[in-house]
Design a protein around this motif. Structure first.
Motif, short mmCIF file in Angstrom:
data_model
loop_
_atom_site.label_atom_id
_atom_site.label_comp_id
_atom_site.label_asym_id
_atom_site.label_seq_id
_atom_site.Cartn_x
_atom_site.Cartn_y
_atom_site.Cartn_z
N LYS A 6 0.81 -1.21 0.00
CA LYS A 6 0.00 0.00 0.00
C LYS A 6 0.85 1.26 0.00
O LYS A 6 0.43 2.28 -0.52
CB LYS A 6 -0.93 0.01 1.21
CG LYS A 6 -1.98 -1.07 1.15
CD LYS A 6 -2.93 -1.00 2.32
CE LYS A 6 -3.98 -2.05 2.14
NZ LYS A 6 -4.32 -2.77 3.31
N SER A 38 -2.89 -2.01 -5.34
CA SER A 38 -4.29 -1.86 -5.71
C SER A 38 -4.42 -1.08 -7.02
O SER A 38 -3.79 -0.03 -7.18
CB SER A 38 -5.04 -1.10 -4.61
OG SER A 38 -6.31 -0.70 -5.07
N ASP A 40 -6.73 0.77 -7.87
CA ASP A 40 -7.30 2.08 -7.55
C ASP A 40 -6.25 3.11 -7.16
O ASP A 40 -6.49 4.32 -7.26
CB ASP A 40 -8.32 1.96 -6.41
CG ASP A 40 -9.53 1.13 -6.79
OD1 ASP A 40 -9.82 1.03 -8.01
OD2 ASP A 40 -10.17 0.58 -5.88
N SER A 41 -5.09 2.66 -6.71
CA SER A 41 -4.06 3.60 -6.28
C SER A 41 -3.27 4.18 -7.46
O SER A 41 -2.70 5.26 -7.35
CB SER A 41 -3.12 2.94 -5.27
OG SER A 41 -2.47 1.83 -5.85
N TRP A 42 -3.25 3.48 -8.59
CA TRP A 42 -2.48 3.93 -9.75
C TRP A 42 -3.08 5.22 -10.33
O TRP A 42 -4.28 5.34 -10.47
CB TRP A 42 -2.45 2.84 -10.83
CG TRP A 42 -1.49 1.74 -10.47
CD1 TRP A 42 -1.71 0.71 -9.61
CD2 TRP A 42 -0.15 1.60 -10.94
NE1 TRP A 42 -0.59 -0.07 -9.52
CE2 TRP A 42 0.39 0.44 -10.33
CE3 TRP A 42 0.65 2.33 -11.81
CZ2 TRP A 42 1.69 0.01 -10.57
CZ3 TRP A 42 1.94 1.89 -12.05
CH2 TRP A 42 2.44 0.74 -11.43
N HIS A 43 -2.20 6.15 -10.66
CA HIS A 43 -2.57 7.44 -11.26
C HIS A 43 -3.55 8.23 -10.40
O HIS A 43 -4.36 8.99 -10.92
CB HIS A 43 -3.12 7.24 -12.68
CG HIS A 43 -2.16 6.48 -13.55
ND1 HIS A 43 -1.01 7.04 -14.03
CD2 HIS A 43 -2.19 5.20 -14.01
CE1 HIS A 43 -0.35 6.13 -14.75
NE2 HIS A 43 -1.04 5.01 -14.74
N SER A 44 -3.43 8.04 -9.08
CA SER A 44 -4.30 8.76 -8.15
C SER A 44 -3.69 10.09 -7.72
O SER A 44 -4.35 10.87 -7.05
CB SER A 44 -4.57 7.89 -6.91
OG SER A 44 -3.35 7.65 -6.21
N ASP A 45 -2.43 10.33 -8.10
CA ASP A 45 -1.71 11.55 -7.70
C ASP A 45 -1.69 11.74 -6.19
O ASP A 45 -1.76 12.86 -5.69
CB ASP A 45 -2.28 12.79 -8.40
CG ASP A 45 -1.96 12.82 -9.88
OD1 ASP A 45 -0.88 12.32 -10.26
OD2 ASP A 45 -2.80 13.32 -10.65
N THR A 46 -1.61 10.63 -5.46
CA THR A 46 -1.48 10.67 -4.01
C THR A 46 -0.16 10.01 -3.63
O THR A 46 0.53 9.45 -4.48
CB THR A 46 -2.64 9.92 -3.31
OG1 THR A 46 -2.50 8.51 -3.57
CG2 THR A 46 -4.00 10.41 -3.79
N ASP A 49 0.35 6.36 -4.82
CA ASP A 49 0.34 6.11 -6.26
C ASP A 49 1.64 5.45 -6.72
O ASP A 49 2.69 6.10 -6.73
CB ASP A 49 0.13 7.44 -6.99
CG ASP A 49 -0.01 7.29 -8.49
OD1 ASP A 49 0.27 6.19 -9.03
OD2 ASP A 49 -0.40 8.28 -9.13
N TRP A 51 2.65 4.81 -9.61
CA TRP A 51 3.19 5.48 -10.79
C TRP A 51 4.16 6.59 -10.38
O TRP A 51 5.17 6.82 -11.03
CB TRP A 51 2.06 6.03 -11.64
CG TRP A 51 2.52 6.62 -12.94
CD1 TRP A 51 2.48 7.94 -13.31
CD2 TRP A 51 3.09 5.92 -14.05
NE1 TRP A 51 2.99 8.08 -14.57
CE2 TRP A 51 3.38 6.86 -15.05
CE3 TRP A 51 3.40 4.58 -14.27
CZ2 TRP A 51 3.96 6.51 -16.26
CZ3 TRP A 51 3.97 4.23 -15.50
CH2 TRP A 51 4.24 5.20 -16.47
#
Length: 130
Positions: A6, A38, A40-46, A49, A51
């Motif tokens: 995570k 996850s 959902d975490s990809w390209h989340s800009d958090t 992320d 990426w």
């Protein structure tokens, strides 16, 4: 071995433990960053992320990031990177390969910048020759 990662810190532990971590599935039965995080975490800009993590690994000196196998992006641990370089690299210096016509002037310039500023962000390098 099943990983569910995570945080960046958890990803560091995985890279250090297994040595090679492709971003996307590449080797059957071998983990990838995509497979252990996850979707959902990809390209989340958090901060969660993966990426974003791909550029943090080399900047922080944790791992090399590049297209080392089959033109696919892979993280290589700091401990394993010298061996990967020996297996995949050249015996001649970059300067010698430039003078032999095997490396472009642009590639030589980028190489010198990386040598001068170890851990330079790849996004900074993109603007060098544009």
């Amino acid at each position: 071995m099943e990983y569910k990662v995570k945080t960046y810190e958890e990803a560091i532990k995985v890279v250090e433990e297994i040595g090679l971590l492709p971003l996307a599935p590449l080797i059957p039965g071998f983990p990838s960053l995509h497979g252990i995080t996850s979707p959902d975490s990809w390209h989340s800009d958090t901060e969660l992320d993966p990426w974003i993590w791909r550029t943090k690994f080399p900047t922080d000196g944790i791992a090399g990031y590049g297209k080392f196998m089959k033109k696919k992006s892979i993280l290589v641990s700091r401990q394993l990177l010298p061996y990967v370089k020996k297996v995949l690299g050249y015996t001649e210096s970059v300067e010698d390969r430039y003078f032999d016509g095997m490396v472009t002037k642009e590639a030589l310039t980028i190489y010198k910048l990386i040598r001068q500023e170890e851990g330079i962000d790849t996004r900074v390098l993109r603007g060098v020759n544009s």
